[in-house]
Design a protein around this motif. Structure first.
Motif, PDB file in Angstrom:
ATOM      1  N   PRO A  96       1.058  -1.258  -0.085  1.00 29.66           N
ATOM      2  CA  PRO A  96       0.076   0.039  -0.382  1.00 29.66           C
ATOM      3  C   PRO A  96       0.865   1.123  -0.354  1.00 29.66           C
ATOM      4  CG  PRO A  96      -0.480  -1.402   2.116  1.00 29.66           C
ATOM      5  CD  PRO A  96       0.967  -1.816   0.825  1.00 29.66           C
ATOM      6  N   HIS A  97       1.995   0.765   1.022  1.00 31.87           N
ATOM      7  CA  HIS A  97       2.850   2.731   0.433  1.00 31.87           C
ATOM      8  C   HIS A  97       3.810   2.498  -0.202  1.00 31.87           C
ATOM      9  CE1 HIS A  97       5.325  -0.625   1.289  1.00 31.87           C
ATOM     10  NE2 HIS A  97       6.229  -0.612   1.202  1.00 31.87           N
ATOM     11  N   MET A  98       3.704   1.683  -1.543  1.00 34.74           N
ATOM     12  CA  MET A  98       4.998   2.222  -2.809  1.00 34.74           C
ATOM     13  C   MET A  98       4.017   2.682  -4.122  1.00 34.74           C
ATOM     14  SD  MET A  98       6.804  -1.935  -3.330  1.00 34.74           S
ATOM     15  CE  MET A  98       7.646  -1.956  -1.970  1.00 34.74           C
ATOM     16  N   THR A  99       4.287   3.111  -4.709  1.00 38.82           N
ATOM     17  CA  THR A  99       3.895   3.278  -6.150  1.00 38.82           C
ATOM     18  C   THR A  99       3.131   2.353  -7.249  1.00 38.82           C
ATOM     19  OG1 THR A  99       5.663   3.721  -7.366  1.00 38.82           O
ATOM     20  CG2 THR A  99       4.561   5.686  -5.647  1.00 38.82           C
ATOM     21  N   LEU A 128       0.504  -2.735 -21.396  1.00 37.62           N
ATOM     22  CA  LEU A 128      -0.354  -3.835 -21.169  1.00 37.62           C
ATOM     23  C   LEU A 128      -1.396  -4.255 -20.227  1.00 37.62           C
ATOM     24  CD1 LEU A 128       2.338  -6.883 -21.663  1.00 37.62           C
ATOM     25  CD2 LEU A 128       2.064  -6.026 -23.083  1.00 37.62           C
ATOM     26  N   VAL A 129      -0.796  -3.652 -19.376  1.00 34.88           N
ATOM     27  CA  VAL A 129      -3.022  -3.716 -18.810  1.00 34.88           C
ATOM     28  C   VAL A 129      -3.471  -3.108 -18.539  1.00 34.88           C
ATOM     29  CG1 VAL A 129      -1.753  -5.604 -17.389  1.00 34.88           C
ATOM     30  CG2 VAL A 129      -2.090  -3.513 -16.651  1.00 34.88           C
ATOM     31  N   GLY A 130      -3.270  -2.086 -19.869  1.00 36.13           N
ATOM     32  CA  GLY A 130      -3.953  -1.016 -20.031  1.00 36.13           C
ATOM     33  C   GLY A 130      -3.529   0.494 -18.915  1.00 36.13           C
ATOM     34  N   LEU A 131      -3.098   0.041 -17.913  1.00 40.21           N
ATOM     35  CA  LEU A 131      -2.355   1.125 -17.036  1.00 40.21           C
ATOM     36  C   LEU A 131      -1.755   2.212 -17.530  1.00 40.21           C
ATOM     37  CD1 LEU A 131      -3.080  -0.858 -13.893  1.00 40.21           C
ATOM     38  CD2 LEU A 131      -4.995   0.931 -14.576  1.00 40.21           C
ATOM     39  N   ASP A 132      -1.216   2.279 -18.858  1.00 45.87           N
ATOM     40  CA  ASP A 132      -0.254   3.460 -19.260  1.00 45.87           C
ATOM     41  C   ASP A 132      -0.893   4.331 -17.808  1.00 45.87           C
ATOM     42  OD1 ASP A 132       2.043   3.910 -20.277  1.00 45.87           O
ATOM     43  OD2 ASP A 132       1.391   4.293 -22.249  1.00 45.87           O
ATOM     44  N   GLY A 133       0.948   5.454 -17.764  1.00 43.67           N
ATOM     45  CA  GLY A 133       0.301   6.512 -16.515  1.00 43.67           C
ATOM     46  C   GLY A 133      -0.051   6.290 -15.077  1.00 43.67           C
ATOM     47  N   PHE A 134      -0.502   5.295 -14.832  1.00 45.62           N
ATOM     48  CA  PHE A 134      -0.343   5.162 -13.522  1.00 45.62           C
ATOM     49  C   PHE A 134       0.688   5.046 -12.559  1.00 45.62           C
ATOM     50  CE2 PHE A 134      -5.388   5.070 -13.480  1.00 45.62           C
ATOM     51  CZ  PHE A 134      -5.419   5.223 -14.786  1.00 45.62           C
ATOM     52  N   ALA A 135       1.884   4.807 -13.185  1.00 47.29           N
ATOM     53  CA  ALA A 135       2.907   4.460 -12.034  1.00 47.29           C
ATOM     54  C   ALA A 135       3.052   5.061 -11.178  1.00 47.29           C
ATOM     55  CB  ALA A 135       3.915   4.165 -13.791  1.00 47.29           C
ATOM     56  N   GLU A 136       2.996   6.831 -11.298  1.00 43.32           N
ATOM     57  CA  GLU A 136       3.229   7.195 -10.085  1.00 43.32           C
ATOM     58  C   GLU A 136       2.298   7.363  -8.707  1.00 43.32           C
ATOM     59  OE1 GLU A 136       6.027   8.726  -9.467  1.00 43.32           O
ATOM     60  OE2 GLU A 136       6.333   8.360 -11.640  1.00 43.32           O
ATOM     61  N   ARG A 137       0.709   6.363  -9.443  1.00 44.47           N
ATOM     62  CA  ARG A 137      -0.525   6.790  -8.236  1.00 44.47           C
ATOM     63  C   ARG A 137       0.273   5.807  -6.871  1.00 44.47           C
ATOM     64  NH1 ARG A 137      -5.819   7.213 -10.628  1.00 44.47           N
ATOM     65  NH2 ARG A 137      -5.286   8.535 -12.419  1.00 44.47           N
ATOM     66  N   LEU A 138      -0.433   5.524  -5.409  1.00 42.46           N
ATOM     67  CA  LEU A 138      -0.357   4.551  -4.944  1.00 42.46           C
ATOM     68  C   LEU A 138      -1.799   3.701  -4.649  1.00 42.46           C
ATOM     69  CD1 LEU A 138      -0.104   6.676  -1.680  1.00 42.46           C
ATOM     70  CD2 LEU A 138       1.803   5.025  -2.811  1.00 42.46           C
ATOM     71  N   PRO A 139      -1.697   2.359  -4.428  1.00 44.08           N
ATOM     72  CA  PRO A 139      -3.090   1.263  -4.444  1.00 44.08           C
ATOM     73  C   PRO A 139      -3.925   2.421  -4.245  1.00 44.08           C
ATOM     74  CG  PRO A 139      -0.753   0.440  -3.883  1.00 44.08           C
ATOM     75  CD  PRO A 139      -0.711   2.318  -3.902  1.00 44.08           C
ATOM     76  N   SER A 140      -4.356   2.845  -2.813  1.00 46.84           N
ATOM     77  CA  SER A 140      -5.281   3.377  -2.532  1.00 46.84           C
ATOM     78  C   SER A 140      -6.507   3.840  -3.568  1.00 46.84           C
ATOM     79  CB  SER A 140      -4.916   3.714  -1.762  1.00 46.84           C
ATOM     80  OG  SER A 140      -4.539   5.211  -1.573  1.00 46.84           O
ATOM     81  N   GLU A 141      -5.450   4.616  -4.584  1.00 48.75           N
ATOM     82  CA  GLU A 141      -5.824   5.554  -5.598  1.00 48.75           C
ATOM     83  C   GLU A 141      -6.298   5.396  -6.875  1.00 48.75           C
ATOM     84  OE1 GLU A 141      -3.735   9.469  -5.519  1.00 48.75           O
ATOM     85  OE2 GLU A 141      -2.738   7.997  -5.895  1.00 48.75           O
ATOM     86  N   GLN A 148      -6.005  -5.484  -9.638  1.00 47.21           N
ATOM     87  CA  GLN A 148      -6.167  -6.627  -9.888  1.00 47.21           C
ATOM     88  C   GLN A 148      -5.746  -6.185 -11.001  1.00 47.21           C
ATOM     89  OE1 GLN A 148      -5.726  -9.380  -9.705  1.00 47.21           O
ATOM     90  NE2 GLN A 148      -7.272 -10.531  -9.011  1.00 47.21           N
ATOM     91  N   ARG A 149      -5.016  -5.229 -11.958  1.00 53.81           N
ATOM     92  CA  ARG A 149      -4.376  -5.415 -13.198  1.00 53.81           C
ATOM     93  C   ARG A 149      -3.328  -5.257 -12.866  1.00 53.81           C
ATOM     94  NH1 ARG A 149      -8.844  -1.780 -15.899  1.00 53.81           N
ATOM     95  NH2 ARG A 149      -7.568  -1.199 -17.924  1.00 53.81           N
ATOM     96  N   VAL A 150      -2.972  -4.526 -12.050  1.00 53.91           N
ATOM     97  CA  VAL A 150      -1.188  -3.716 -11.783  1.00 53.91           C
ATOM     98  C   VAL A 150      -1.013  -5.655 -10.272  1.00 53.91           C
ATOM     99  CG1 VAL A 150       0.067  -3.149  -9.561  1.00 53.91           C
ATOM    100  CG2 VAL A 150      -2.166  -1.880 -10.638  1.00 53.91           C
ATOM    101  N   ALA A 151      -1.625  -6.499 -10.191  1.00 52.19           N
ATOM    102  CA  ALA A 151      -1.279  -7.311 -10.011  1.00 52.19           C
ATOM    103  C   ALA A 151      -1.151  -8.166 -10.703  1.00 52.19           C
ATOM    104  CB  ALA A 151      -2.188  -8.350  -9.416  1.00 52.19           C
ATOM    105  N   VAL A 152      -1.728  -8.256 -11.896  1.00 51.46           N
ATOM    106  CA  VAL A 152      -1.077  -9.475 -13.226  1.00 51.46           C
ATOM    107  C   VAL A 152       0.079  -8.321 -13.894  1.00 51.46           C
ATOM    108  CG1 VAL A 152      -2.017  -9.802 -15.787  1.00 51.46           C
ATOM    109  CG2 VAL A 152      -3.911  -9.846 -13.607  1.00 51.46           C
TER     110      VAL A 152
END
Ligand SMILES: Nc1ncnc2c1ncn2[C@@H]1O[C@H](COP(=O)(O)OP(=O)(O)O)[C@@H](O)[C@H]1O
Ligand SMILES: [Mg+2]
Length: 356
Positions: A96-99, A128-141, A148-152
């Motif tokens: 949770p504390h990592m981006t 690949l999982v369609g989350l381009d541009g989400f790298a800097e966010r936190l899981p809670s966001e 689940q796509r991040v987990a994949v």
């Protein structure tokens, strides 16, 4: 040449694998193979041994007996980190504390990869999982489906021979589940990796799998393609577990011209099961494989016990000599009232003889 030969890469074999927890036999004897690049589902009711099987493949549990091969190599006694598999957990298990980017890069970093390269790979996996541009966010966001796509992505970035997924959709609401399962299947087919997918949901299994291994009480009840399991169930358990079925007693007869028929009351249904033997047997009849008409000769007579109008079909329960049948009738123009006498017919598809 060292290591597995190319054609075996991504293959899996279980050879007479058994697992006990003290006196509990979780897996009796499991033998099956998985072809490289396919998605195989372990399906079965809660407690049948699906998670235990997946955890043994991942190296998180040790079999009591038997062998497990990945890519042609015996991995039975190898620790998890030497097996070249990665697992997507039911709970996502993101830090949770990592981006998001750090979460996906974590496995590569702890494997010793330089920061810049790990970050680059993580961004590719997120794309690949369609989350381009989400790298800097936190899981809670992120929403549940996005997490689940991040987990994949986090599992895929390690480029494992086999991706393992344990009930990956169970924390998502029903509407999202259909969407994410389609995404996982699409990704698996596009990238061509081997996947072992655990679920207790038969519809999910039918939708995503190349093959399904149905388990019951720590054993394989039947395995095959979705169509094989649905159209040729080997037991009453499978017939009722894969889709819905009325399992009723019947008699197998040979008519004068040598053709096999199943007899249900006055009703005779042609069988296309050359190996069938004459005598008492069971038929699995899908709810939509029956027609309702007037109680004429040659039909199975019954009396309507309940009728529910559901917009595009009517659900009936009909009391007959072979038990109460659940019937889904698309003929909504005419509702057969409760307590009326009806004659049931069978259509060609959706009727299977269950081997004795
Ligand atoms: N660590 C454990 N200790 C004791 N029994 C266990 C353990 N893990 C699983 N089991 C038992 O093994 C059986 C199979 O469990 P599991 O593989 O989790 O089933 P599933 O994933 O199909 O619901 C169950 O009877 C379960 O109670
Ligand atoms: Mg489980």
């Amino acid at each position: 040449m060292t290591g597995p030969s190319a054609p075996l890469k991504g293959s899996v074999r279980f050879e007479a694998v058994e697992k006990r927890f003290g006196s509990v036999v979780a897996i009796r004897s499991l033998s099956f193979g998985i072809e490289p690049g396919t998605l195989v589902t372990l399906l079965g009711p809660s407690g049948c041994g699906k998670t235990t099987t997946l955890r043994m493949l991942a190296g998180l549990e040790q079999p009591t007996a038997g062998r497990i091969l990945i890519g042609g190599r015996d991995v039975t006694s190898l620790p998890a980190n030497e097996r070249d598999v990665s697992m997507v957990f039911q709970s996502y298990a993101l830090f949770p504390h990592m981006t998001i980017g750090e979460n996906v890069a974590y496995g590569l970093r702890s494997g010793g990869m330089a920061k810049r390269e790990a970050w680059e790979r993580a961004r590719e996996a997120l794309m690949l999982v369609g989350l381009d541009g989400f790298a800097e966010r936190l899981p809670s966001e992120l929403s549940g489906g996005q997490q689940q796509r991040v987990a994949v992505a986090r599992a895929l970035v390690l480029e494992p021979q086999v991706l393992l997924l344990d009930e990956p959709l169970s924390n998502l609401d029903a509407r999202l589940r259909r969407h994410v399962r389609t995404e996982i299947r699409e990704l698996q087919q596009r990238l061509g990796f081997t996947a072992v997918y655990v679920t207790h949901d038969q519809e999910e299994a039918l939708a995503v799998s190349d093959r399904i291994v149905v388990m019951r009480d720590g054993e394989i009840a039947q395995s095959g393609s979705p169509r094989e399991l649905y159209e040729a169930p080997a037991s009453a358990f499978i017939a009722d577990f894969i889709g819905e079925a009325n399992v009723v007693p019947c008699e197998v007869l040979r008519s004068a011209d040598g053709a096999l028929q199943a007899r249900l009351g006055d009703l005779r249904h042609p069988l296309h099961a050359p190996a069938a033997r004459e005598g008492a047997a069971q038929l699995a009849i899908r709810p939509n494989a029956m027609t309702l008409g007037d109680p004429l000769p040659g039909t199975l007579s019954g009396r309507v016990a309940s009728a529910a109008y559901l917009g595009d079909h009517i659900e009936y329960e009909v009391e007959t000599a072979v038990g109460r049948l659940f019937i889904v009738d698309a003929a909504i123009e005419r509702v057969r009232p409760v307590a009326s006498d009806v004659g049931i017919g069978l259509i060609e598809r959706g009727v299977a003889l269950i081997p004795a």
